[in-house]
Design a protein around this motif. Structure first.
Motif, PDB file in Angstrom:
ATOM      1  N   VAL A  33      45.478 -26.476  -5.549  1.00 17.61           N
ATOM      2  CA  VAL A  33      46.372 -26.528  -4.394  1.00 17.61           C
ATOM      3  C   VAL A  33      45.664 -25.824  -3.241  1.00 17.61           C
ATOM      4  O   VAL A  33      45.217 -24.680  -3.383  1.00 17.61           O
ATOM      5  CB  VAL A  33      47.724 -25.851  -4.682  1.00 17.61           C
ATOM      6  CG1 VAL A  33      48.556 -25.756  -3.403  1.00 17.61           C
ATOM      7  CG2 VAL A  33      48.491 -26.619  -5.751  1.00 17.61           C
ATOM      8  N   VAL A  34      45.561 -26.524  -2.124  1.00 17.27           N
ATOM      9  CA  VAL A  34      44.882 -26.001  -0.943  1.00 17.27           C
ATOM     10  C   VAL A  34      45.921 -25.650   0.113  1.00 17.27           C
ATOM     11  O   VAL A  34      46.795 -26.463   0.435  1.00 17.27           O
ATOM     12  CB  VAL A  34      43.882 -27.031  -0.377  1.00 17.27           C
ATOM     13  CG1 VAL A  34      43.292 -26.546   0.954  1.00 17.27           C
ATOM     14  CG2 VAL A  34      42.771 -27.303  -1.383  1.00 17.27           C
ATOM     15  N   ARG A  35      45.855 -24.422   0.613  1.00 16.68           N
ATOM     16  CA  ARG A  35      46.695 -24.011   1.746  1.00 16.68           C
ATOM     17  C   ARG A  35      45.956 -24.409   3.016  1.00 16.68           C
ATOM     18  O   ARG A  35      44.894 -23.878   3.330  1.00 16.68           O
ATOM     19  CB  ARG A  35      46.937 -22.500   1.707  1.00 16.68           C
ATOM     20  CG  ARG A  35      47.718 -21.971   2.916  1.00 16.68           C
ATOM     21  CD  ARG A  35      48.111 -20.509   2.707  1.00 16.68           C
ATOM     22  NE  ARG A  35      46.992 -19.684   2.306  1.00 16.68           N
ATOM     23  CZ  ARG A  35      46.111 -19.134   3.147  1.00 16.68           C
ATOM     24  NH1 ARG A  35      46.220 -19.324   4.457  1.00 16.68           N
ATOM     25  NH2 ARG A  35      45.125 -18.393   2.686  1.00 16.68           N
ATOM     26  N   MET A  36      46.507 -25.378   3.748  1.00 16.16           N
ATOM     27  CA  MET A  36      45.830 -25.909   4.918  1.00 16.16           C
ATOM     28  C   MET A  36      45.820 -24.889   6.056  1.00 16.16           C
ATOM     29  O   MET A  36      46.827 -24.255   6.346  1.00 16.16           O
ATOM     30  CB  MET A  36      46.505 -27.204   5.366  1.00 16.16           C
ATOM     31  CG  MET A  36      46.446 -28.329   4.341  1.00 16.16           C
ATOM     32  SD  MET A  36      44.758 -28.754   3.838  1.00 16.16           S
ATOM     33  CE  MET A  36      44.037 -29.214   5.430  1.00 16.16           C
ATOM     34  N   ARG A  37      44.665 -24.759   6.696  1.00 15.85           N
ATOM     35  CA  ARG A  37      44.508 -23.828   7.814  1.00 15.85           C
ATOM     36  C   ARG A  37      44.350 -24.532   9.156  1.00 15.85           C
ATOM     37  O   ARG A  37      44.711 -23.967  10.197  1.00 15.85           O
ATOM     38  CB  ARG A  37      43.305 -22.911   7.569  1.00 15.85           C
ATOM     39  CG  ARG A  37      43.593 -21.927   6.482  1.00 15.85           C
ATOM     40  CD  ARG A  37      42.425 -21.075   6.043  1.00 15.85           C
ATOM     41  NE  ARG A  37      41.540 -20.568   7.041  1.00 15.85           N
ATOM     42  CZ  ARG A  37      40.897 -19.397   6.939  1.00 15.85           C
ATOM     43  NH1 ARG A  37      41.106 -18.612   5.891  1.00 15.85           N
ATOM     44  NH2 ARG A  37      40.054 -19.013   7.859  1.00 15.85           N
ATOM     45  N   ALA A  38      43.789 -25.723   9.151  1.00 19.31           N
ATOM     46  CA  ALA A  38      43.617 -26.473  10.402  1.00 19.31           C
ATOM     47  C   ALA A  38      43.434 -27.942  10.059  1.00 19.31           C
ATOM     48  O   ALA A  38      42.849 -28.295   9.037  1.00 19.31           O
ATOM     49  CB  ALA A  38      42.413 -25.966  11.193  1.00 19.31           C
ATOM     50  N   THR A  39      43.959 -28.798  10.921  1.00 17.96           N
ATOM     51  CA  THR A  39      43.777 -30.235  10.765  1.00 17.96           C
ATOM     52  C   THR A  39      43.787 -30.850  12.156  1.00 17.96           C
ATOM     53  O   THR A  39      43.943 -30.150  13.156  1.00 17.96           O
ATOM     54  CB  THR A  39      44.855 -30.831   9.839  1.00 17.96           C
ATOM     55  OG1 THR A  39      44.627 -32.231   9.671  1.00 17.96           O
ATOM     56  CG2 THR A  39      46.250 -30.610  10.388  1.00 17.96           C
ATOM     57  N   THR A  40      43.598 -32.184  12.224  1.00 19.02           N
ATOM     58  CA  THR A  40      43.497 -32.820  13.534  1.00 19.02           C
ATOM     59  C   THR A  40      43.910 -34.274  13.430  1.00 19.02           C
ATOM     60  O   THR A  40      44.345 -34.746  12.376  1.00 19.02           O
ATOM     61  CB  THR A  40      42.063 -32.689  14.092  1.00 19.02           C
ATOM     62  OG1 THR A  40      42.034 -33.119  15.457  1.00 19.02           O
ATOM     63  CG2 THR A  40      41.077 -33.510  13.273  1.00 19.02           C
ATOM     64  N   LEU A  41      43.785 -34.992  14.528  1.00 20.12           N
ATOM     65  CA  LEU A  41      44.146 -36.409  14.625  1.00 20.12           C
ATOM     66  C   LEU A  41      42.898 -37.231  14.901  1.00 20.12           C
ATOM     67  O   LEU A  41      42.090 -36.885  15.764  1.00 20.12           O
ATOM     68  CB  LEU A  41      45.159 -36.616  15.756  1.00 20.12           C
ATOM     69  CG  LEU A  41      45.410 -38.058  16.197  1.00 20.12           C
ATOM     70  CD1 LEU A  41      46.179 -38.829  15.129  1.00 20.12           C
ATOM     71  CD2 LEU A  41      46.157 -38.095  17.530  1.00 20.12           C
ATOM     72  N   ASN A  42      42.751 -38.355  14.177  1.00 21.91           N
ATOM     73  CA  ASN A  42      41.682 -39.312  14.417  1.00 21.91           C
ATOM     74  C   ASN A  42      42.280 -40.711  14.574  1.00 21.91           C
ATOM     75  O   ASN A  42      43.394 -40.975  14.093  1.00 21.91           O
ATOM     76  CB  ASN A  42      40.696 -39.316  13.244  1.00 21.91           C
ATOM     77  CG  ASN A  42      39.797 -38.095  13.251  1.00 21.91           C
ATOM     78  OD1 ASN A  42      38.951 -37.932  14.123  1.00 21.91           O
ATOM     79  ND2 ASN A  42      39.984 -37.226  12.273  1.00 21.91           N
ATOM     80  N   PRO A  43      41.558 -41.632  15.225  1.00 21.39           N
ATOM     81  CA  PRO A  43      42.052 -43.007  15.291  1.00 21.39           C
ATOM     82  C   PRO A  43      42.377 -43.595  13.924  1.00 21.39           C
ATOM     83  O   PRO A  43      43.299 -44.398  13.798  1.00 21.39           O
ATOM     84  CB  PRO A  43      40.894 -43.756  15.969  1.00 21.39           C
ATOM     85  CG  PRO A  43      40.239 -42.726  16.830  1.00 21.39           C
ATOM     86  CD  PRO A  43      40.328 -41.450  16.036  1.00 21.39           C
ATOM     87  N   SER A  44      41.636 -43.189  12.884  1.00 21.03           N
ATOM     88  CA  SER A  44      41.917 -43.708  11.540  1.00 21.03           C
ATOM     89  C   SER A  44      43.317 -43.315  11.077  1.00 21.03           C
ATOM     90  O   SER A  44      43.960 -44.065  10.319  1.00 21.03           O
ATOM     91  CB  SER A  44      40.876 -43.194  10.543  1.00 21.03           C
ATOM     92  OG  SER A  44      40.784 -41.785  10.570  1.00 21.03           O
TER      93      SER A  44
END
Length: 325
Positions: A33-44
């Motif tokens: 289980v990964v605690r998310m720290r950062a993510t983003t948006l891509n066209p995909s």
């Protein structure tokens, strides 16, 4: 936990909601289980949410193909020392939530000297650009076209091509207020909203045309770029920002360029793929200050729906999403 959920296909502004959902169950054999720290948006992400990949997308879903997090719990068969390790959780979407359960084999360790705001963008665009340039730009190639030259991946391609002594010709939409961040790697940058742009592109390339064209636009612009790719050359089609497929004549066997479809998924999901080895050259470039992505608004996960419904004018850089708020 909080998760950004899409119940049915459509535009993100119309279908995305953030809700409180059950957290992941205890990890099973080989899982973490990964605690998310950062993510983003891509066209995909936008294309997937639209329903364009209906054969491999089921709803409801949690979007987000890119991000960085920390392993919070491990299942049987995973070393206890993995807890606390910072990783890129690859292989699927579902990064727009506070915790993500996945196989440990899909977790790529992030070097300690690469911060979250850099590691978050290490996967989709840099890895795509590096893989395509290595695969299609053999020694001796000089005439290259890049569509969507103002995009993040357009910048990455220009950087990588410049390292090989190649000054590509960029094609852009001519959107007011948008230009290539650094014109120095480009031989020319040609807006498609100007009269005579096709003639300018032909003149920039010379009578033979492009040896390699990298296209993520498709539609009429992609078709025009294909027509100016040399017979025996390679037209690499890796995206569909226009939302319109390439014209049928691009696939007619008339002695023109060869169309190569590139999907990062095919590389990453190849059986036996060494994911840490695949990302190692990307991390090396990032340490050198290359292939970086400008960061725009920093927003919490709970703010995503309002962000997508807001005006797009003036947004610079990619959003950096904090899943923990």
């Amino acid at each position: 936990m909080l998760a950004a959920v899409v119940d049915s296909p459509g535009r993100l502004a119309d279908v995305l909601v953030v809700r409180d959902v059950d957290g992941p169950a205890a990890p099973g054999e080989g899982e973490v289980v990964v605690r998310m720290r950062a993510t983003t948006l891509n066209p995909s992400d936008e294309v997937t949410v639209s329903g364009a990949y209906g054969s491999r997308t089921s709803f409801p879903m949690v979007p987000g193909f890119e991000g960085v997090g920390v392993i919070d719990a491990v299942g049987p068969g995973v070393p206890a020392a993995a807890v606390g390790r910072r990783v890129l959780p690859l292989g699927s979407a579902a990064n727009w939530q506070q915790y993500k359960k996945l196989g440990h084999a899909w977790c790529v360790p992030v070097p300690d000297d690469v911060p979250d705001e850099v590691a978050c963008f290490a996967y989709v665009n840099p890895l795509t650009a590096m893989t395509m340039v290595d695969r299609f730009c053999r020694p001796g190639v000089r005439d290259v076209v890049v569509t969507a030259a103002t995009s993040a991946i357009g910048r990455h391609l220009a950087e990588l091509l410049a390292e090989r002594g190649i000054a590509p010709v960029g094609v852009v939409r001519g959107t007011p207020g948008r230009a290539v961040a650094d014109p120095s790697p480009w031989r020319a940058v040609i807006p498609t909203d100007e009269p005579g742009w096709r003639e300018r592109l032909r003149a920039a390339l010379g009578p033979r045309g492009a040896e390699v064209t990298f296209d993520c636009v498709g539609g009429g612009v992609g078709g025009d770029a294909f027509a100016l790719t040399a017979g025996g050359g390679t037209f690499v089609h890796y995206g569909l920002l226009s939302g319109t497929p390439l014209p049928a004549e691009c696939f007619a066997d008339r002695g023109g360029a060869r169309v190569e479809f590139f999907r990062l998924r095919d590389t990453v999901h190849r059986p036996g793929q060494d994911l840490p080895g695949l990302l190692a050259p990307v991390f090396a470039q990032l340490r050198r200050g290359r292939l970086h992505t400008p960061v725009g608004p920093r927003i919490g996960l709970s703010e995503l729906p309002a962000h997508f419904r807001g005006p797009a004018v003036g947004r610079a850089g990619k959003i950096l999403i904090d899943p923990q708020r």
